[in-house]
Design a protein around this motif. Structure first.
Motif: not given
Lengths: 60, 795
Positions: B44-50
């Motif tokens: 999810n870490y990569y979904n919040i910001e690019n």
């Protein structure tokens, strides 16, 4: 009109309650970080969260 | 091949690109972090910001050994019971909402972490963990492996945790509460409702407003009385004197009127006045959460160092406990904590932060190394020659520039006016009192107090805080961070600028490299490229980076001779790269002192690379633009080899001093000040600390404002360096804005005084006039400073 005496006292007590709540919240550190909670609330909850510890217990 | 971007950190993927899970990574470090997160369902870490990630540091396991030392652990941990420990860290790498999400979900990664809480603005994390299952070192290494290395330094270990001053907020809250309520019960008075006057209500309201005014008078307004009292004691009439006089007159006259049932009193004006004044005070105070203006050497020095005991065992000890004679182990990129003598190994010390020398210096065994230098290269062993507090550099902090408290370096514009203001007001008050005294005692008393009340310089006291508060915010948005509002007045008054060289007007990370000598052909370039690639010396690396398209060829018999250079055989030719003595065929004296890397191929001297400081963009225009206001000085710890280049920037009247020690810099500032100069010092390193502190205004230039900068009045982000003249002009103009707003508030005062001297002041007029004048002034200064900011194209 004498009821005004009582009403004014009551209004002061109510307002004083809010003042105390304000002082209490400042003391508790609720205004220390005004940014992070705004981001935190947007995160989706998944599975189960395990936030059993009170985070404000030792903030100072 | 098309260029791909690292899925983790967003850097361009170069030759080391790794593909995993159909995603590209710039290095294995980034890939490892991704794997950890993926295994723990944290993508999810990569979904919040690019590309939110941070490439983790390469040399992990060496750095945190000292966290095994129980003394140090004890100092860092803020709370501990049988089950859990609580600790907070400063993580400079926190930068986006993904960071918050990941760090607050750490408990999913390691079950022994109970919870974590991020304060984004302060870049802090507070961790609650089970210390039986994970050690502090394990915790720090976990953070570090994800790329969020905590910053731990001596300052923090000494347990100096600053308590945030909250009393001003309480005072505002209470004053606001009382102000509102008194206002409410004064309404009948404002509208002249006679029916209320006749009943018991007016008495009831009167006593209620007295009761409500007590907390305002004795708690919220406390500081003004104290400050006025201290001022008078020192025979100095500050702005708090007329304020206290006005507040006192308001309070006593209201008491008198209410108790004798003569009128409603002015308690509403009293609490309103205090409320507005406190708001102004709060507006002026800006805290930059992650910046610190009070840092000394303690926040630069490491917290612990490895000591080699007599039985050859390694032990991590706190730097405070280092004794003379201890043998210490220093690794690559570590700071030498105390003055020491090199025992074993090749020391290559980067002193740029400590002395201002731009080049790393090579030390031989037995040579002295001063505290604060950073070892670049392999492991060295040093023997401590002094304790931490007695080291050459740290002794600077014993100078009285540091011990003396310089709360007010100069008198503020408001206070300098208040002297005349107070005297005139007192004269008018006594004058009108005496005039009426001949006719009627009551009117005399009335007029006397009315003058003090109406002249109470609320608007006057508000104009400077609101102007400067606004200027502070505007400059802060533009990456020029001032410590307090008084710094603005300080900057406006300065007339002499002292620059430090290394890191201040030069770019610390960049340099100009030019080749001089016989032309190099393709094969020779390839050979140099391959040779330099194998050396870890900083100069080799600088030259190496100038090559772009060269190919690697085989080097045999590579050898690095400490203090001299490197050599190796390529295509049967002996290449030597290094110092003059190392490469020159017959010894001649070198002509200038510039930093050079010399080349010798097969016994023939070919030429050299000259390495020069790169000056910051806009330096010339800064000096030209500020010339009409300032005289310039340059005081540097570096040698004279840049003197020729500097003459392009500075002219003949400017004084340039080289090879200056930190103490000499401080003394030079003091000497200028004794000649009645107001000195603006612009520096960056620990070696400027003394001068920054001694100067009237000290500005520290920093490439990254979150990392260390010495104690100063203002921090300037290096990217905004060329805008310095604009900032200074803006500060100067803001003083004029304040003076204009003073004139406006004087006009209001004259109107008010008319009511005052005639004895015709009523509570309604007071209640209208005072907020009106304050609001006019606040609106005026806010609008003008914003217009000025727009004109200067400040955001």
């Amino acid at each position: 009109m004498e009821v005004l005496f009582i009403l004014i006292i009551i209004s002061l007590v109510v307002a004083g309650g809010f003042l105390l709540a304000f002082i209490f919240s400042v003391k508790n550190g609720q205004y220390d970080d005004t940014y992070t909670p705004s981001v935190r609330m947007l995160f989706d909850d998944e599975l189960t969260t395990k936030e059993e510890n009170s985070n404000y217990k030792k903030s100072n | 091949m098309s260029k791909s971007v690292c899925y983790h950190c967003g850097e361009d993927c170069l030759e080391d690109e790794a593909i995993y899970d159909e995603k590209s990574f710039c290095c294995s470090g980034c890939q490892v972090v991704y794997e950890i997160l993926k295994d723990n369902d944290l993508c999810n870490y990569y979904n919040i910001e690019n590309t939110p990630g941070i490439s983790p540091p390469k040399d992990l396991n060496v750095k945190y050994e000292y966290l095994e030392n129980t003394d140090i652990v004890e100092k860092l941990i803020s709370f501990r019971d049988e089950k859990i420990s609580v600790v907070s860290f400063f993580l400079p790498k926190i930068h986006c909402s993904s960071c918050i999400w990941l760090l607050e979900n750490l408990f999913k990664l390691n079950k022994s972490i109970n919870s974590s809480r991020v304060n984004f603005l302060k870049k802090e994390i507070q961790l609650t963990f089970n210390h039986h299952e994970i050690s502090l070192r394990g915790l720090v290494e976990l953070l570090s492996s994800l790329g969020y290395s905590p910053e731990i330094n001596l300052d923090k270990a000494e347990g100096k945790r600053k308590k945030v001053e909250k009393s001003l907020i309480y005072k505002i809250g209470i004053a606001g509460f009382c102000f509102g309520n008194i206002m409410l019960i004064s309404l009948p008075e404002y509208f002249g409702l006679d029916s209320i006057k006749e009943s018991n209500f007016s008495n009831f309201f009167g006593y209620l407003s007295i009761a409500l005014s007590f907390p305002v008078m004795f708690y919220s307004a406390k500081d003004y009385f104290i400050s006025a009292f201290i001022g008078l004691k020192q025979k100095n009439i500050n702005i708090d004197v007329p304020i206290s006089l006005g507040v006192l007159a308001l309070f006593l006259r209201s008491l008198y009127e209410i108790i004798l049932s003569l009128g409603g009193g002015y308690m509403d004006s009293l609490s309103g006045l205090v409320f507005f004044l406190l708001l102004g005070k709060a507006f002026q105070q800006i805290t930059y959460n992650t910046l610190s203006f009070e840092r000394d050497y303690k926040s630069y020095f490491p917290i612990a160092v490895i000591r080699i005991n007599d039985d050859k065992s390694e032990e991590s000890i706190s730097v405070v406990d280092v004794n003379v004679g201890d043998l210490l182990l220093i690794k690559n990129n570590e700071i030498i904590p105390v003055d020491a003598v090199l025992d074993k190994g090749t020391a290559n010390i980067d002193n740029s932060f400590v002395t201002g020398e731009s080049n790393a210096s090579v030390k031989k065994s037995g040579e002295k190394i001063y505290a604060g230098g950073k070892q670049v290269g392999g492991i060295i062993y040093v023997r401590a020659a002094k304790k931490l507090s007695q080291s050459y550099l740290t002794q600077l902090w014993n100078n009285d520039a540091f011990t003396k408290h310089q709360e007010n370096k100069f008198e503020g514009i408001t206070n300098s006016i208040s002297k005349y203001f107070t005297i005139i007001i007192l004269l008018i008050a006594f004058g009108s009192g005496l005039y009426w005294f001949q006719k009627d005692f009551k009117i005399a008393l009335n007029a006397f107090t009315a003058v003090l009340i109406i002249a109470c310089p609320c608007a006057l006291a508000l104009s400077a805080p609101f102007t400067f508060g606004n200027v502070l915010r505007i400059l802060g948005r533009d990456k020029f961070f001032l410590k307090s509002a008084t710094v603005i007045e300080g900057i406006a008054k300065t007339d002499t600028i002292i620059f430090d060289k290394t890191g201040t007007i030069t770019q610390s990370s960049d340099s100009n490299i030019t080749y001089k000598g016989k032309g190099l052909d393709e094969n020779q370039k390839n050979a140099l490229y391959s040779l330099l690639r194998q050396s870890s010396h900083p100069l080799s690396k600088l030259v190496f980076n100038t090559f772009k398209t060269e190919k690697q060829v085989e080097v045999s018999e590579f050898n690095e001779i400490v203090g001299n250079g490197i050599k190796g055989i390529i295509n049967g030719l002996l290449f030597k790269v290094g110092s003059y003595e190392f490469t020159k065929t017959e010894l001649e004296q070198e002509t200038n002192f510039a930093t050079k890397v010399h080349i010798n191929i097969d016994g023939n001297y070919i030429g050299y690379y000259q390495i020069e400081n790169k000056y910051r963009k806009g330096l010339k225009s800064i000096i030209v633009k500020l010339r009409k206001w300032y005289s310039f000085n340059l005081v540097t710890g570096d040698n004279e080899n840049e003197k020729e280049n500097l003459t392009y920037y500075f002219n003949d009247q400017d004084k340039l001093y080289f090879n200056q020690s930190p103490k000499q810099k401080l003394d030079y500032v003091r000497k200028l000040q004794e000649g009645n100069k107001n000195v603006l010092m612009i520096g960056d390193g620990l070696n400027d600390s003394g001068a920054l502190k001694q100067s009237n205004v000290g500005i520290s230039v920093s490439e990254d404002v979150n990392t260390f900068s010495p104690a100063c009045d203002a921090i300037l982000d290096a990217s905004s360096f060329e805008k310095l003249p604009t900032y200074i002009r803006f500060c100067r103009q803001s003083i004029r804005v304040v003076i204009f707003s003073f004139i406006i508030s004087f006009l209001y005062n004259i109107v008010g005084l008319y009511f005052g001297v005639t004895g015709a002041l009523s509570p309604v007029i007071a209640a209208i006039l005072m907020p009106l004048s304050s609001i006019t002034v606040v609106v005026f200064v806010t609008i003008t400073t914003n217009i000025l900011a727009l004109q200067h194209k400040l955001r």
